[in-house]
Every structure is written in C-alpha cells, then in structure tokens.
Design a protein around this motif. Structure first.
Motif, PDB file in Angstrom:
ATOM      1  N   VAL A  91       0.849  -1.184   0.000  1.00 41.52           N
ATOM      2  CA  VAL A  91       0.000   0.000   0.000  1.00 41.52           C
ATOM      3  C   VAL A  91       0.888   1.238   0.000  1.00 41.52           C
ATOM      4  CG1 VAL A  91      -1.678   1.308   1.370  1.00 41.52           C
ATOM      5  CG2 VAL A  91      -1.893  -1.175   1.179  1.00 41.52           C
ATOM      6  N   ALA A  92       0.466   2.260  -0.732  1.00 35.80           N
ATOM      7  CA  ALA A  92       1.223   3.510  -0.778  1.00 35.80           C
ATOM      8  C   ALA A  92       1.066   4.280   0.518  1.00 35.80           C
ATOM      9  CB  ALA A  92       0.762   4.362  -1.947  1.00 35.80           C
ATOM     10  N   GLY A  93       2.191   4.721   1.087  1.00 32.37           N
ATOM     11  CA  GLY A  93       2.175   5.482   2.322  1.00 32.37           C
ATOM     12  C   GLY A  93       1.854   6.946   2.103  1.00 32.37           C
ATOM     13  N   GLY A  94       1.799   7.701   3.197  1.00 30.38           N
ATOM     14  CA  GLY A  94       1.509   9.123   3.142  1.00 30.38           C
ATOM     15  C   GLY A  94       2.725   9.957   3.496  1.00 30.38           C
ATOM     16  N   GLU A  95       2.494  11.227   3.756  1.00 28.52           N
ATOM     17  CA  GLU A  95       3.584  12.153   4.050  1.00 28.52           C
ATOM     18  C   GLU A  95       4.172  11.936   5.430  1.00 28.52           C
ATOM     19  OE1 GLU A  95       5.072  14.426   2.057  1.00 28.52           O
ATOM     20  OE2 GLU A  95       3.867  13.529   0.458  1.00 28.52           O
ATOM     21  N   THR A  96       3.380  11.374   6.340  1.00 28.15           N
ATOM     22  CA  THR A  96       3.830  11.133   7.711  1.00 28.15           C
ATOM     23  C   THR A  96       3.581   9.674   8.073  1.00 28.15           C
ATOM     24  OG1 THR A  96       1.681  11.695   8.670  1.00 28.15           O
ATOM     25  CG2 THR A  96       3.258  13.503   8.369  1.00 28.15           C
ATOM     26  N   ARG A  97       4.153   9.251   9.185  1.00 31.84           N
ATOM     27  CA  ARG A  97       3.894   7.890   9.641  1.00 31.84           C
ATOM     28  C   ARG A  97       2.414   7.707   9.949  1.00 31.84           C
ATOM     29  NH1 ARG A  97       3.346   4.316  13.749  1.00 31.84           N
ATOM     30  NH2 ARG A  97       4.659   2.435  13.713  1.00 31.84           N
ATOM     31  N   TRP A  98       1.809   8.716  10.578  1.00 25.88           N
ATOM     32  CA  TRP A  98       0.375   8.671  10.880  1.00 25.88           C
ATOM     33  C   TRP A  98      -0.432   8.412   9.611  1.00 25.88           C
ATOM     34  CZ3 TRP A  98      -3.810  11.450   9.198  1.00 25.88           C
ATOM     35  CH2 TRP A  98      -4.988  11.366   9.954  1.00 25.88           C
ATOM     36  N   ALA A  99      -0.123   9.157   8.549  1.00 23.77           N
ATOM     37  CA  ALA A  99      -0.862   9.002   7.289  1.00 23.77           C
ATOM     38  C   ALA A  99      -0.612   7.624   6.676  1.00 23.77           C
ATOM     39  CB  ALA A  99      -0.469  10.101   6.308  1.00 23.77           C
ATOM     40  N   SER A 100       0.603   7.115   6.836  1.00 18.60           N
ATOM     41  CA  SER A 100       0.926   5.799   6.289  1.00 18.60           C
ATOM     42  C   SER A 100       0.157   4.693   7.003  1.00 18.60           C
ATOM     43  CB  SER A 100       2.434   5.546   6.376  1.00 18.60           C
ATOM     44  OG  SER A 100       3.143   6.439   5.535  1.00 18.60           O
ATOM     45  N   VAL A 101       0.107   4.762   8.331  1.00 14.74           N
ATOM     46  CA  VAL A 101      -0.652   3.760   9.080  1.00 14.74           C
ATOM     47  C   VAL A 101      -2.127   3.846   8.717  1.00 14.74           C
ATOM     48  CG1 VAL A 101      -1.369   3.004  11.378  1.00 14.74           C
ATOM     49  CG2 VAL A 101       1.002   3.682  10.977  1.00 14.74           C
ATOM     50  N   ARG A 102      -2.635   5.036   8.570  1.00 10.80           N
ATOM     51  CA  ARG A 102      -4.045   5.209   8.220  1.00 10.80           C
ATOM     52  C   ARG A 102      -4.351   4.552   6.871  1.00 10.80           C
ATOM     53  NH1 ARG A 102      -8.179   8.464   6.299  1.00 10.80           N
ATOM     54  NH2 ARG A 102      -9.799   8.960   7.839  1.00 10.80           N
ATOM     55  N   ARG A 103      -3.442   4.669   5.941  1.00 15.03           N
ATOM     56  CA  ARG A 103      -3.664   4.034   4.637  1.00 15.03           C
ATOM     57  C   ARG A 103      -3.586   2.514   4.740  1.00 15.03           C
ATOM     58  NH1 ARG A 103      -0.777   7.889   0.023  1.00 15.03           N
ATOM     59  NH2 ARG A 103      -1.964   9.781   0.529  1.00 15.03           N
ATOM     60  N   THR A 197       3.345  10.417  18.142  1.00 13.23           N
ATOM     61  CA  THR A 197       4.674   9.905  17.795  1.00 13.23           C
ATOM     62  C   THR A 197       4.659   8.420  17.460  1.00 13.23           C
ATOM     63  OG1 THR A 197       5.125   9.501  20.141  1.00 13.23           O
ATOM     64  CG2 THR A 197       5.815  11.632  19.224  1.00 13.23           C
ATOM     65  N   ASP A 198       3.584   7.742  17.859  1.00 15.09           N
ATOM     66  CA  ASP A 198       3.418   6.331  17.540  1.00 15.09           C
ATOM     67  C   ASP A 198       1.938   6.014  17.630  1.00 15.09           C
ATOM     68  OD1 ASP A 198       2.903   6.358  20.243  1.00 15.09           O
ATOM     69  OD2 ASP A 198       4.405   4.859  20.775  1.00 15.09           O
ATOM     70  N   ASP A 199       1.573   4.760  17.425  1.00 19.66           N
ATOM     71  CA  ASP A 199       0.161   4.392  17.417  1.00 19.66           C
ATOM     72  C   ASP A 199      -0.453   4.472  18.805  1.00 19.66           C
ATOM     73  OD1 ASP A 199       0.059   3.475  14.498  1.00 19.66           O
ATOM     74  OD2 ASP A 199       1.740   2.361  15.317  1.00 19.66           O
ATOM     75  N   ALA A 200       0.332   4.140  19.826  1.00 18.62           N
ATOM     76  CA  ALA A 200      -0.182   4.228  21.189  1.00 18.62           C
ATOM     77  C   ALA A 200      -0.615   5.652  21.522  1.00 18.62           C
ATOM     78  CB  ALA A 200       0.874   3.745  22.172  1.00 18.62           C
ATOM     79  N   SER A 201       0.131   6.643  21.062  1.00 16.85           N
ATOM     80  CA  SER A 201      -0.222   8.030  21.351  1.00 16.85           C
ATOM     81  C   SER A 201      -1.493   8.446  20.609  1.00 16.85           C
ATOM     82  CB  SER A 201       0.938   8.967  20.989  1.00 16.85           C
ATOM     83  OG  SER A 201       1.263   8.882  19.612  1.00 16.85           O
ATOM     84  N   VAL A 202      -1.814   7.779  19.504  1.00 14.06           N
ATOM     85  CA  VAL A 202      -3.054   8.057  18.780  1.00 14.06           C
ATOM     86  C   VAL A 202      -4.250   7.460  19.529  1.00 14.06           C
ATOM     87  CG1 VAL A 202      -4.276   7.747  16.584  1.00 14.06           C
ATOM     88  CG2 VAL A 202      -1.802   8.078  16.581  1.00 14.06           C
ATOM     89  N   VAL A 203      -4.031   6.318  20.167  1.00 12.72           N
ATOM     90  CA  VAL A 203      -5.125   5.554  20.777  1.00 12.72           C
ATOM     91  C   VAL A 203      -5.381   5.929  22.230  1.00 12.72           C
ATOM     92  CG1 VAL A 203      -5.786   3.196  21.486  1.00 12.72           C
ATOM     93  CG2 VAL A 203      -4.820   3.596  19.217  1.00 12.72           C
ATOM     94  N   GLU A 204      -4.378   6.447  22.949  1.00 12.44           N
ATOM     95  CA  GLU A 204      -4.445   6.507  24.409  1.00 12.44           C
ATOM     96  C   GLU A 204      -5.593   7.353  24.960  1.00 12.44           C
ATOM     97  OE1 GLU A 204      -0.720   7.846  25.835  1.00 12.44           O
ATOM     98  OE2 GLU A 204      -0.744   9.732  24.725  1.00 12.44           O
TER      99      GLU A 204
END
Length: 241
Positions: A91-103, A197-204
């Motif tokens: 899968v093609a990633g995004g501009e940031t790690r956040w965007a890449s995980v979302r894709r 900064t990572d997935d945990a910080s998105v979810v916490e």
C-alpha cells in the motif's frame, strides 16, 4: 496468509492482521538506498521483518506493507531477485507515519473485527514470542505495546540545567503495537496532532495502553551502528538455531 491453529494460536482467537510501515529514506544511514532495502546478511531488511510476521504459528491472516509509492518498483524488483513468495499486500504510504498507518488500515477496512499489529519495517529482529504476547495482550486489553526498561540513567531538560527522572517508572517503546482493529480505526479518524509519535499516542485518549515486555534485541535500524549490531545479533540467532 491463513494458517492452521498452532500451539501459539487457536481457532477461538480473533483474526490477526499486521501493518509493516516502511517509509524511511536512509538519510541518517548515509546510505544510497532507503534503510528498509539495506542488505542485512545478504537480504533486504524489510524481507527479514516480513518473514518474522509470516511465521505460521502466529496465525496472521494478512500482512500489509506500507511503502512510499516511488519505492514500489524497487520492492517488486527485490521480490523477484530474492524470490520472495510470502503473501502480502503493498500500500502507498503518506507524508507522515500517521498518514501511512491510516492508509494501511484503510486496506483492512472491510474486515469487521480482529487484532492488528503495527510494526516498524526496520525492526527485523522481533521475536515470535514478543509478537505473540502483544497480540494476546491486545485481545484481553484492547491495546498493547511492547516496551523495555531504560538501561541508563535518564534526565529531563529544564530551562536551567536538567533533573533526574526515576527510570523505574519509564519505558522505551518498541513495536509491535497491537490493537483491536475497530479501536485503532476509530482513533485514526481523528485529526493528526504533533503529539502523535506512535500508534499508542493516537489511541491513548480512547483506551489505556497495556505494556508487555519487549526485547532489547528488537532494535530499530536507524544509524550505521544499528546495522552492525543487527548483523551480529542475527548471526548469533542463526548460529543458535
């Protein structure tokens, strides 16, 4: 990549998915290629990582590799060169790690439920035990992250000087970071923030993060020294096997 039930997994466990995020450029490595494509004992770093998640006993049904679109051709060439037959989606990633995980999550959007592990594509030495423990903890707690205790003393920065921190209350976060699939999807519907900064910080803000013991060998290849250490650890592992 479906697999039969095994000592590590059973038919009663939720479906398992993995997102391997590999968006590095290799700048800090001073290399002529992205660090996920660097040679590690004769094979690309990313192949070593993918192989860890393809171990049948883990029962992972789908691996999603997230790469910058301009690196697709390189990965396809490496897959041919090294006869990589491990089933995976790219899968093609995004501009940031956040965007890449979302894709990567969007690729799994049709899956109604399950557990998803997000892992750095340049952590090629993660053990099956750490992966399994993180999935198992996520099945119980909803969100689980591999982490290790700091070995060194730790200090915080102040306007004048610095101050000691209690390292017994601190942990160094690794990947995999594993979540209930719909929980992670809900978290990634929120706008991106600089504090992610990572997935945990998105979810916490939605779910407490449960920590499981990581492994000091589960290093992230970022600098040339990391690659030297990874080669030594991998040689020792292969020799022990």
């Amino acid at each position: 990549m479906a697999s039969a039930a095994s000592p590590l997994t059973s038919s009663s466990t939720p479906p398992r998915y993995a997102i391997l995020v590999a968006g590095g450029s290799g700048t800090r490595m001073g290399a002529d290629r992205p660090k996920q494509f660097l040679n590690l004992l004769g094979e690309p770093v990313l192949l070593h990582t993918l192989r860890r998640f393809a171990q049948p006993e883990l029962g992972i049904e789908q691996c999603v590799v997230v790469l910058p679109a301009e690196q697709f051709a390189t990965w396809e060439q490496l897959c041919r060169e090294f006869s990589i037959s491990i089933p995976h989606a790219v899968v093609a990633g995004g501009e940031t790690r956040w965007a890449s995980v979302r894709r990567g999550l969007a690729y799994l959007a049709e899956q109604p439920a399950g557990l998803v592990a997000v892992h750095d594509g340049v952590r090629p030495l993660v053990s099956a035990a750490v992966i399994e423990q993180t999935y198992a903890a996520a099945a119980t707690h909803g969100a689980a992250v591999a982490a290790v205790a700091p070995k060194d003393s730790v200090r915080g920065l102040a306007q004048q000087g610095s101050y000691a921190l209690d390292r017994s209350r601190l942990r160094l976060v690794q990947t995999p970071q594993c979540f209930e699939l719909q929980l992670l999807w809900r978290a990634y519907q929120l706008p991106e923030l600089p504090t992610f900064t990572d997935d945990a910080s998105v979810v916490e803000d939605l779910q407490p993060i449960y920590l499981v013991p990581g492994d000091y060998r589960n290093l992230k290849i970022t600098t040339p020294e990391d690659l030297i250490v990874a080669e030594a650890l991998l040689r020792a592992e292969l020799g022990a096997g």
